[in-house]
Design an enzyme around this catalytic site. Structure first.
Site, PDB file in Angstrom:
ATOM      1  N   GLU A 326      -4.488   7.134   6.147  1.00 51.80           N
ATOM      2  CA  GLU A 326      -4.046   6.976   4.557  1.00 51.80           C
ATOM      3  C   GLU A 326      -4.703   7.282   3.371  1.00 51.80           C
ATOM      4  O   GLU A 326      -5.145   6.952   2.647  1.00 51.80           O
ATOM      5  CB  GLU A 326      -3.352   5.713   4.425  1.00 51.80           C
ATOM      6  N   CYS A 417       3.889  -2.943   0.995  1.00 46.52           N
ATOM      7  CA  CYS A 417       3.254  -2.332   0.318  1.00 46.52           C
ATOM      8  C   CYS A 417       3.304  -2.127  -1.469  1.00 46.52           C
ATOM      9  O   CYS A 417       3.889  -2.078  -2.722  1.00 46.52           O
ATOM     10  CB  CYS A 417       1.452  -1.458   0.332  1.00 46.52           C
TER      11      CYS A 417
HETATM   12 ZN   LIG Z   1       1.657   1.079  -0.353  1.00 48.55          ZN
END
Ligand SMILES: [Zn+2]
Length: 814
Positions: A326, A417
């Protein structure tokens, strides 16, 4: 009119404490809390209402159904059972509480208030007597599951034995503190705030010089401690935030750039590693630079901002080019279909740029905030409020499941998230609209609203009437005359003055927007822009009216030549919105489109499309193959929709960056049997694509990596297949296969064997009298068989042991 306790997202009322001789300040520009900005319908009215009525409740329901809330009850021994989920799931519950509290602050709701009370009671009961709160460990004190270590804290950034892991203990309580501050400010209740204070006091007692000195594995607690400091006035929390930042890059914890732990923070000058981690970290550094006047921190955040804006920001404002880790990419590594651009990283970019504006007073930071808000963040949630993108690419073939295994917005996911970050971020957006310094009122965002703006001892009441971002006309009405002389500072967005972004990463090719126009009570006023704002100073009176117009032509934006993915391409923009083309408007395909620099495009309001949007309509061309294999262009209509509403009409190819000439387009195939067939595969390696099989782009050799390809990577030695489904029964007598083989650079080889089967609509049959399998490199391998009428044809391969394989083109001949 909303008039309640103050709330802020980044900074709030200055807190002055006498800690020693030092005077503690805050941001020189103070944001007007969102509770003082009442949004009136329009673009944001609809989004806020959907978040309040749908997203918040939907996220709570998902937290219930996935055991996230039961984990607190189990930790409190209110119910039996083991921990369910991932240890950072606690943070999801806190983030929805934060969003719910923001909603409560502007929209009283007894049902929601009571729900929060019940939830907070469970959270408080799950807290251990000394303040520790982490349900995975409290449920399983001796052997916490997942990524937690047997001892508290030690695994927050890799454990002390060198084993990597990150428990998110600090990350979780960071979101707890943000939720607690929001809940306290919305309701005046201390229930969750007291839980947060007990937790923060414990962390403050454990960390410090000569005590625990490891950094947080995932920054978040640092910026939340600043909020806790502001609301409590307790200097310990501010010092703890700075101490935790100072722990980075000192050889403790995982010493990797991925964790922004490769250098001391004041020596960091590039945005690297995990995008959300690094931007949350730099948000806290910006807070410390403002509050403590820390020069090295200021220098570092300015350098990291320059790196972000000049090298690493997608045109949508998204950050984090890579799926792997990420992570932020290298400079100019800004891919399209493969781009990650996590929704959380977009939110982080907005939060950071708001802080940078409050620190510097420069409108360019709000330009970046606006870009990511209207594009890379809003794309993360559906118009219905209950479907979400974690990943926000700039192109899609409609089949690659880029979004955590989905080709469209998902209803929920294990790592949630992003949905919960949306739930808490959207209601805070009106807090970016206004800010003040001295006798100046900054207008940062244009949104239909009535605001009560604190200005010294006065209050300015200002109405904004606008249809922004669909239209650049904004009317301001002064609703009171209590405030005397003050300056109205209107942000002049970069796109209105010929600058796509505040760097050379993107540039407006054409056309420049006509100059902004300003009148006060009908009298034209010359627009003089300073630091990105046009100011008007006068003694304002009730009834004064300002007409502000930012003309919004359709603009073509090109990327810096070092962005290889977008060489020879343009993105279409209008005002703050980035546009994209979707298969739904272009006959199912988009990669064949060419938008020449002189093609005429006009904005058109479509009230019934996608919740009511302005589309771009006009001329384009599409590339296609002639029968002889040559490529030609023919005129075609083009409709572009705002990027943030893409993917509401089924699985759908999409592109933001359009070729300016035919060489970057993928020509439509000549209508051969294969060219019109639907392609299926046992497995496709992203970003390779099954569409390569019949795209009629001819390879130079089997190792040609310059054209689209299909591979079964990373499957090795297995039996795999590809398949053409024909739209109607078709007679087939032979095929030609061009294998992909990257010997010397990769691990794809021509398969060990292959065979063909055909489908009669009911079942599969082997082809009859098949010629020998063609397994040669660098050529089309023709395989013949007895002609047969079929509904589908399948090519099955046995991959070589230890190797994968792929195909560059698969022709079917009658
Ligand atoms: Zn996220």
């Amino acid at each position: 009119m909303v008039k309640s306790v103050w709330i802020s997202c980044a900074a709030a009322v200055a807190v002055r404490l006498s800690a020693g001789a030092e005077e503690v300040k805050d941001y020189p520009i103070q944001p007007t809390p969102f509770t003082a900005v009442k949004v009136e319908d329009g673009f944001w009215g609809a989004r806020l209402e959907t978040n309040r009525a749908v997203t918040v409740w939907y996220a709570f329901k998902q937290c219930e159904e996935t055991g996230r809330i039961d984990n607190f009850a189990k930790a409190a021994r209110l119910m039996p059972g083991s921990f369910r989920g991932t240890p950072f799931d606690d943070s999801d519950v806190y983030k929805v509480i934060e969003g719910a509290a923001y909603s409560l602050a502007t929209h009283p709701d007894p049902k929601l208030d009571a729900y929060l009370d019940g939830l907070i009671a469970k959270i408080a009961a799950a807290q251990e007597p000394d303040g520790y709160l982490y349900t995975a460990r409290t449920i399983h004190p001796d052997n916490p599951p997942g990524i937690a270590s047997p001892k508290r804290w030690l695994n927050d950034c890799g454990d002390l034995k060198g084993k990597y892991g990150d428990s998110h203990e600090l990350y979780n309580v960071g979101h707890l503190y943000e939720a607690a501050v929001a809940h306290y400010q919305a309701t005046g209740k201390r229930t969750l705030l007291d839980v947060a204070i007990r937790s923060a006091d414990l962390v403050a007692s454990v960390w410090g010089s000569g005590k625990l000195e490891i950094p947080s594995g995932h920054p978040e607690i640092e910026l939340s401690l600043v909020k806790l400091y502001r609301v409590t006035g307790k200097r310990t929390y501010l010092d703890l935030a700075r101490f935790l930042l100072e722990c980075r890059g000192r050889g403790k914890g995982i010493p990797l750039a991925q964790y922004a732990n490769h250098k001391p923070v004041s020596e960091q000058n590039e945005l690297v590693g995990h995008a959300v981690r690094s931007v949350y970290m730099v948000c806290a550094m910006t807070d410390i630079a403002a509050i403590l006047g820390d020069g090295p921190y200021r220098k570092a955040v300015d350098a990291m901002w320059f790196d972000m804006a000049s090298h690493k920001m997608a045109v949508t404002g998204g950050l984090g080019a890579r799926h792997g880790g990420e992570a932020m990419g290298d400079a100019y590594e800004l891919p399209n279909a493969e781009a990650y651009n996590e929704t959380c990283a977009g939110i982080a970019n907005a939060l950071w740029n708001h802080r940078m504006f409050l620190l510097s007073g420069e409108g360019k930071h709000l330009d970046v905030l606006e870009r990511v808000l209207y594009n890379g963040v809003l794309s993360g949630v559906s118009l219905s409020g209950d479907r979400f993108f974690y990943v926000n690419p700039l192109a899609s073939d409609g089949t690659y499941p880029f979004n955590q295994g989905h080709t469209d917005r998902f209803p929920w996911t294990g790592c949630a998230c992003c949905p919960v970050n949306i739930a808490r971020f959207i209601p805070s957006v009106p807090g970016f609209a206004y800010a003040t310094r001295g006798r100046s009122v900054y207008v940062g965002l244009y949104l239909a609203s009535v605001a009560e703006i604190p200005l010294g001892n006065d209050t300015v009441t200002l109405r904004q009437v606008t249809d922004y971002p669909w239209n650049g006309k904004v009317r301001f009405e002064v609703l009171n005359d209590a405030a005397g002389e003050w300056e109205l500072k209107l942000r002049v967005p970069g796109w209105a003055t010929g600058e796509a972004v505040p760097s050379d990463l993107y540039r407006i090719v054409s056309p420049a927007a006509p100059a902004p126009r300003l009148t006060v009570n009908g009298q034209p006023v010359r627009v003089v822009t300073e630091q990105g704002f046009a100011g008007v100073t006068r003694t304002w009176k009730r009834g004064d009216a300002v007409e502000w117009e930012l003309p919004m032509p359709v603009q073509r934006v090109a990327a810096n030549g070092k962005v290889l993915a977008n060489a020879g391409r343009v993105a279409l923009e209008r005002g703050p919105l980035v546009y994209c083309v979707e298969g739904a408007d272009q006959g199912g395909q988009v990669t064949q489109l060419v938008s020449a620099d002189d093609a005429v495009l006009k904005a058109e309001r479509r009230p019934s499309l996608l919740g009511g949007v302005t589309v771009l309509n006009g001329e384009a061309a599409e590339a296609f193959h002639r029968e002889d294999g040559s490529v030609a262009l023919r005129p075609v209509g083009l409709t572009a929709v705002p990027y943030h509403v893409w993917c509401h009409r089924g699985h759908n190819p999409m592109a933001v960056w359009l070729p300016r000439a035919a060489d970057k387009a993928t020509p439509l195939p000549y209508p051969t049997l294969a060219g019109q067939a639907k392609v299926l595969a046992s497995h496709t390696n992203p970003p390779d694509t099954a569409a390569a099989l019949n795209d009629q782009i001819l390879p130079a050799k089997s190792g040609d990596t310059s054209i689209p390809r299909f591979t079964w990577w990373d499957r090795k030695g297995t039996v795999e297949w590809v398949q053409y489904d024909f739209s109607k029964p078709s007679k087939v007598a032979s095929v030609e296969v061009y294998w992909f083989d990257d010997e010397g650079i990769g691990a794809c080889r021509v398969p060990q064997s292959c065979k063909l089967t055909w489908h009669d609509g009911t079942e599969w049959h082997p082809v009859a009298n098949a010629s020998a399998p063609g397994l040669r490199k660098d050529r089309f391998n023709r395989m013949t068989f007895d002609p047969v009428t079929m509904s589908a044809l399948r090519l099955e391969v046995q991959l070589q042991p230890e190797f994968s394989g792929g195909i560059l083109e698969w022709r079917v001949l009658p």
